[in-house]
Structures are given as C-alpha cells and as structure tokens.
Motif scaffolding. Structure first.
Motif, PDB file in Angstrom:
ATOM      1  N   HIS A 121       0.855  -1.187   0.000  1.00 35.55           N
ATOM      2  CA  HIS A 121       0.000   0.000   0.000  1.00 35.55           C
ATOM      3  C   HIS A 121       0.891   1.238   0.000  1.00 35.55           C
ATOM      4  N   LEU A 122       0.407   2.282  -0.652  1.00 36.64           N
ATOM      5  CA  LEU A 122       1.166   3.527  -0.733  1.00 36.64           C
ATOM      6  C   LEU A 122       0.643   4.521   0.276  1.00 36.64           C
ATOM      7  N   ARG A 123       1.552   5.209   0.907  1.00 38.60           N
ATOM      8  CA  ARG A 123       1.145   6.281   1.811  1.00 38.60           C
ATOM      9  C   ARG A 123       0.742   7.482   0.968  1.00 38.60           C
ATOM     10  N   ARG A 124       0.717   8.633   1.516  1.00 44.17           N
ATOM     11  CA  ARG A 124       0.150   9.803   0.833  1.00 44.17           C
ATOM     12  C   ARG A 124       1.069  10.500  -0.165  1.00 44.17           C
ATOM     13  N   MET A 125       2.168   9.899  -0.531  1.00 46.02           N
ATOM     14  CA  MET A 125       3.023  10.540  -1.540  1.00 46.02           C
ATOM     15  C   MET A 125       2.245  10.610  -2.852  1.00 46.02           C
ATOM     16  N   ARG A 126       2.153  11.783  -3.393  1.00 44.60           N
ATOM     17  CA  ARG A 126       1.405  11.954  -4.625  1.00 44.60           C
ATOM     18  C   ARG A 126       2.260  11.573  -5.821  1.00 44.60           C
ATOM     19  N   PHE A 142      18.920  -3.582  -6.371  1.00 41.09           N
ATOM     20  CA  PHE A 142      18.657  -2.419  -5.539  1.00 41.09           C
ATOM     21  C   PHE A 142      18.534  -2.837  -4.079  1.00 41.09           C
ATOM     22  N   PRO A 143      18.823  -1.913  -3.163  1.00 41.29           N
ATOM     23  CA  PRO A 143      18.593  -2.227  -1.752  1.00 41.29           C
ATOM     24  C   PRO A 143      17.094  -2.400  -1.507  1.00 41.29           C
ATOM     25  N   PRO A 144      16.722  -3.101  -0.454  1.00 41.81           N
ATOM     26  CA  PRO A 144      15.298  -3.316  -0.198  1.00 41.81           C
ATOM     27  C   PRO A 144      14.571  -2.017   0.139  1.00 41.81           C
ATOM     28  N   ILE A 145      13.311  -1.958  -0.277  1.00 39.56           N
ATOM     29  CA  ILE A 145      12.476  -0.853   0.177  1.00 39.56           C
ATOM     30  C   ILE A 145      12.151  -1.118   1.641  1.00 39.56           C
ATOM     31  N   GLU A 146      11.722  -0.092   2.354  1.00 44.66           N
ATOM     32  CA  GLU A 146      11.343  -0.271   3.753  1.00 44.66           C
ATOM     33  C   GLU A 146       9.828  -0.220   3.862  1.00 44.66           C
ATOM     34  N   ILE A 147       9.279  -1.193   4.580  1.00 41.93           N
ATOM     35  CA  ILE A 147       7.833  -1.256   4.748  1.00 41.93           C
ATOM     36  C   ILE A 147       7.469  -1.289   6.231  1.00 41.93           C
ATOM     37  N   VAL A 148       6.249  -0.886   6.495  1.00 40.12           N
ATOM     38  CA  VAL A 148       5.687  -0.919   7.835  1.00 40.12           C
ATOM     39  C   VAL A 148       4.464  -1.822   7.778  1.00 40.12           C
ATOM     40  N   ASN A 149       4.390  -2.769   8.689  1.00 44.11           N
ATOM     41  CA  ASN A 149       3.261  -3.690   8.761  1.00 44.11           C
ATOM     42  C   ASN A 149       2.295  -3.178   9.825  1.00 44.11           C
ATOM     43  N   LYS A 183      -1.427  -5.068   6.977  1.00 44.35           N
ATOM     44  CA  LYS A 183      -1.295  -4.312   5.724  1.00 44.35           C
ATOM     45  C   LYS A 183       0.133  -3.793   5.629  1.00 44.35           C
ATOM     46  N   LEU A 184       0.733  -3.965   4.471  1.00 49.46           N
ATOM     47  CA  LEU A 184       2.114  -3.551   4.258  1.00 49.46           C
ATOM     48  C   LEU A 184       2.149  -2.198   3.562  1.00 49.46           C
ATOM     49  N   TRP A 185       2.688  -1.213   4.255  1.00 50.22           N
ATOM     50  CA  TRP A 185       2.749   0.160   3.750  1.00 50.22           C
ATOM     51  C   TRP A 185       4.200   0.507   3.409  1.00 50.22           C
ATOM     52  N   ILE A 186       4.409   1.125   2.261  1.00 45.51           N
ATOM     53  CA  ILE A 186       5.759   1.552   1.889  1.00 45.51           C
ATOM     54  C   ILE A 186       6.131   2.765   2.733  1.00 45.51           C
ATOM     55  N   HIS A 187       7.263   2.671   3.374  1.00 43.43           N
ATOM     56  CA  HIS A 187       7.792   3.768   4.174  1.00 43.43           C
ATOM     57  C   HIS A 187       8.869   4.523   3.388  1.00 43.43           C
ATOM     58  N   GLU A 188       9.701   3.781   2.683  1.00 41.27           N
ATOM     59  CA  GLU A 188      10.807   4.366   1.924  1.00 41.27           C
ATOM     60  C   GLU A 188      11.064   3.487   0.715  1.00 41.27           C
ATOM     61  N   GLY A 189      11.190   4.120  -0.459  1.00 42.67           N
ATOM     62  CA  GLY A 189      11.500   3.360  -1.667  1.00 42.67           C
ATOM     63  C   GLY A 189      10.458   3.477  -2.763  1.00 42.67           C
ATOM     64  N   TYR A 190       9.744   4.590  -2.791  1.00 39.03           N
ATOM     65  CA  TYR A 190       8.690   4.783  -3.785  1.00 39.03           C
ATOM     66  C   TYR A 190       9.219   4.712  -5.220  1.00 39.03           C
ATOM     67  N   HIS A 191      10.376   5.311  -5.473  1.00 41.97           N
ATOM     68  CA  HIS A 191      10.922   5.311  -6.836  1.00 41.97           C
ATOM     69  C   HIS A 191      11.265   3.884  -7.273  1.00 41.97           C
TER      70      HIS A 191
END
Length: 79
Positions: free
Chosen positions: A11-16, A38-45, A49-57
């Motif tokens: 799931h994506l947080r509010r980054m537009r 690439f290094p792993p993206i960071e997620i929050v559970n 629900k798994l939310w992206i914290h860092e690594g949108y690109h």
C-alpha cells in the motif's frame, strides 16, 4: 531481514504521483533491465497491511517493468 514481497500486497502512503521524480524512476527501470540489484524498500506492517515507508521510486520502477515482487525490509510491525 529482507524478503521478496508481491508488489500487489503493498500500500502507498500519501506521496502523490506528481511528486515522484519520473526521471529517477525511468533511470531505475533502465538499471533493472540491465540486471541491477537495488537495496530493499522499507515497509511498515500495520495490522497485516504492508505500507511503503521508503523506496517509492524503486517500487514504481519495478511496477512499470512488470515485476511481480520487490525486495523489502519490514522495519516496524503494529498489531
């Protein structure tokens, strides 16, 4: 610890979308095609629900390239 996560579970947080640097996403896509790792993206559970914290690109590059999974690291779990 990092693991491969199915992209559709994220799931994506509010980054537009317009706030993304699309040139970076495109460069990451080209790098993926060339076999770059690439290094792993960071997620929050949060309650399963798994939310992206860092690594949108990186997420968007993988998604645009049709990748089904992405390397992710769970940094926080909230029950």
């Amino acid at each position: 610890m990092s693991e491969r996560i199915h992209i559709d579970r994220l799931h994506l947080r509010r980054m537009r979308f317009k706030d993304l640097d699309h040139a970076v996403v495109k460069a990451y896509q080209q790098a993926l095609r060339g076999g770059a790792k690439f290094p792993p993206i960071e997620i929050v559970n949060i309650r399963g629900k798994l939310w992206i914290h860092e690594g949108y690109h990186r997420y968007y590059a993988h998604k645009r390239e049709g990748r089904k999974t992405i390397l992710a690291r769970n940094i926080i779990v909230y029950e």
